[in-house]
Design an enzyme around this catalytic site. Structure first.
Site, mmCIF file in Angstrom:
data_model
loop_
_atom_site.group_PDB
_atom_site.id
_atom_site.type_symbol
_atom_site.label_atom_id
_atom_site.label_comp_id
_atom_site.label_asym_id
_atom_site.label_seq_id
_atom_site.Cartn_x
_atom_site.Cartn_y
_atom_site.Cartn_z
ATOM 1 N N ASP A 55 0.857 -1.176 0.000
ATOM 2 C CA ASP A 55 0.000 0.000 0.000
ATOM 3 C C ASP A 55 0.902 1.237 0.000
ATOM 4 O O ASP A 55 1.858 1.278 0.771
ATOM 5 C CB ASP A 55 -0.832 -0.040 1.307
ATOM 6 C CG ASP A 55 -2.046 0.849 1.285
ATOM 7 O OD1 ASP A 55 -1.930 1.972 0.805
ATOM 8 O OD2 ASP A 55 -3.106 0.415 1.771
ATOM 9 N N ARG A 63 -0.628 4.454 0.073
ATOM 10 C CA ARG A 63 -1.517 5.590 0.306
ATOM 11 C C ARG A 63 -0.995 6.491 1.413
ATOM 12 O O ARG A 63 -1.281 7.665 1.441
ATOM 13 C CB ARG A 63 -2.926 5.108 0.671
ATOM 14 C CG ARG A 63 -3.715 4.693 -0.541
ATOM 15 C CD ARG A 63 -5.046 4.143 -0.138
ATOM 16 N NE ARG A 63 -4.927 2.872 0.546
ATOM 17 C CZ ARG A 63 -5.962 2.205 1.027
ATOM 18 N NH1 ARG A 63 -7.166 2.696 0.925
ATOM 19 N NH2 ARG A 63 -5.790 1.035 1.622
#
Ligand code: ZN
Length: 424
Positions: free
Chosen positions: A334, A336
């Protein structure tokens, strides 16, 4: 093909100025991030026409700056164009809030981005082209699922926030990222110089001022922005007696727009809108924050590659190998990085979220780390989870997502299977 000199440049020199070799006559407009007034803070000047007065690295409009370049290259836009901002000011007043004057609370947007024509009128009078990086307008949303909620009695129209037709009235806010580099570095626990150098290198040397102009502290990154959809009265944010509901949603075009059943994104977004409307109808306010961070900010190509790898692996698509497949393709699970995510909420003046419509432990931790108090956490109801999305949901619960239930056991993860690539 046109000759390069055919681009209308207002008669200015066509010499290329390399930002890797500053000429030494720069006079950036003073900018003091976190100062106690807009006047003392000074405007973010990122327009190219401002020349030596620029105090920001990069260009306005995020990733769309590249389309603007194509428009200039093709001759359809004059690089000298200055926007006429008549009647463009916010449709509703937002702020000022105390967080705007704290250099550490807001580091990834310009808190005065929506009021530049008022806050920096003096600079504009002197001929500086200062562009808004935030716009605030009003909208009516037509979300088909809301009509179903009304029909089933789960939502009641009130004639203001939610209409009989299933349409909802909102204030919506578009935000372009404006990064104050010392503050961004601090959030990520890295040195500013290392951050600047990495940003420079990992964009293929796109913005040399990141390394040649350490005096410029603000960067307009070429990335997607943020949209907020606000249901109900903004005044509820500052009133502890009124409730604040919030869903922070990261873009998933496949589900949000096209209804793909491999994930829970659109159903959870709808549940978030539903919760925001109910909270607003109870004299509170509901806030949807929509971040352009497609495919965990890895992008849609990586995301679709991962879908194939998941569905083709030995044993098929299953929850116990969910994160592993992303890591194989992308190198990480990830990107983000929720560290910057609370900034738009700080900008609105939010200090507490009574109903947090999210199961993400990363988002929860980022909010708490940033001093935003979280009350109730609201999971997506089981009946809203598409069958093929159970792989993702079980994997996330096992990885620490909030659900209000015990995390799934190891055998539940191996037993949770998705559709294979032959079943479409
Ligand atoms: Zn999704």
């Amino acid at each position: 093909m046109k000759d390069e000199t055919s681009i209308d440049n207002g008669g200015k020199s066509r010499h290329i100025i390399l930002t890797s070799h500053p000429t030494g006559d720069q006079k950036p407009v003073p900018l003091k991030w976190g100062a106690s007034s807009a006047r003392e803070r000074g405007p973010v000047v990122g327009t190219l026409g401002a020349g030596a007065q620029r105090n920001a690295i990069g260009a306005h409009s995020g990733s769309y700056a590249l389309y603007r370049a194509l428009a200039v290259a093709s001759g359809s836009l004059s690089p000298e164009h200055i926007p006429d901002l008549t009647d463009t000011t916010p449709a509703t007043r937002i702020g000022p809030n105390r967080q705007w004057y704290d250099a550490e609370k807001i580091v990834s947007l310009d808190p005065f981005g929506h009021t530049v024509t008022d806050s920096f009128a003096e600079h504009a009078e002197q001929g500086l082209d200062i562009r808004p990086t935030i716009a605030v307008t009003k909208a009516r949303l037509t979300v088909p699922e809301l009509l179903g909620e009304i029909d089933s009695g789960r939502l009641q129209p009130d004639g203001g926030i939610l209409l009989e037709t299933g349409e909802a009235n909102v204030t919506k806010v578009a935000i372009e990222p404006v990064w104050y580099l010392p503050g961004v570095a601090k959030r990520f626990g890295t040195a500013e110089a290392d951050l600047r150098r990495t940003l420079f290198e990992q964009t293929g040397g796109m913005f040399s001022e990141l390394v040649t102009r350490p005096d410029l502290k603000v960067f307009l990154p070429p990335i997607g922005g943020i949209t907020m959809y606000i249901f109900g009265a903004l005044a509820a944010i500052a009133d502890p007696a009124r409730k604040v509901a919030c869903r922070v949603h990261d873009e998933c075009n496949g589900s949000d727009v096209f209804g793909s059943d491999i994930c829970t994104c659109r159903p959870y977004l709808i549940h978030g809108i539903d919760g925001c409307i109910k909270t607003a109808q109870g004299n509170g306010v509901g806030i949807i924050v929509y971040n352009r961070k497609e495919g965990r900010a890895l992008g849609e190509v990586t995301k679709f590659l991962v879908y194939n790898a998941r569905k083709r692996q030995a044993g098929g698509d299953r929850a116990d190998a969910y994160f592993e497949r992303t890591e194989c393709v992308a190198g990480v699970q990830d990107v983000r990085f929720q560290e910057l995510m609370p900034d738009p909420l700080h900008w609105l003046g939010v200090t507490r979220i009574d109903r947090f419509i999210s199961m993400s432990n990363m988002k929860y931790d980022a909010m708490v780390e940033q001093g935003i108090e979280i009350g109730e956490r609201i999971a997506i109801p089981d009946e809203m989870i598409p069958e093929d999305a159970q792989v993702e949901m079980q994997a996330k619960k096992a990885a620490g997502y909030f659900s209000g239930e015990p995390a799934p056991a190891a055998e539940d993860l191996t037993d949770t299977r998705g559709r294979n690539l032959h079943d479409y």
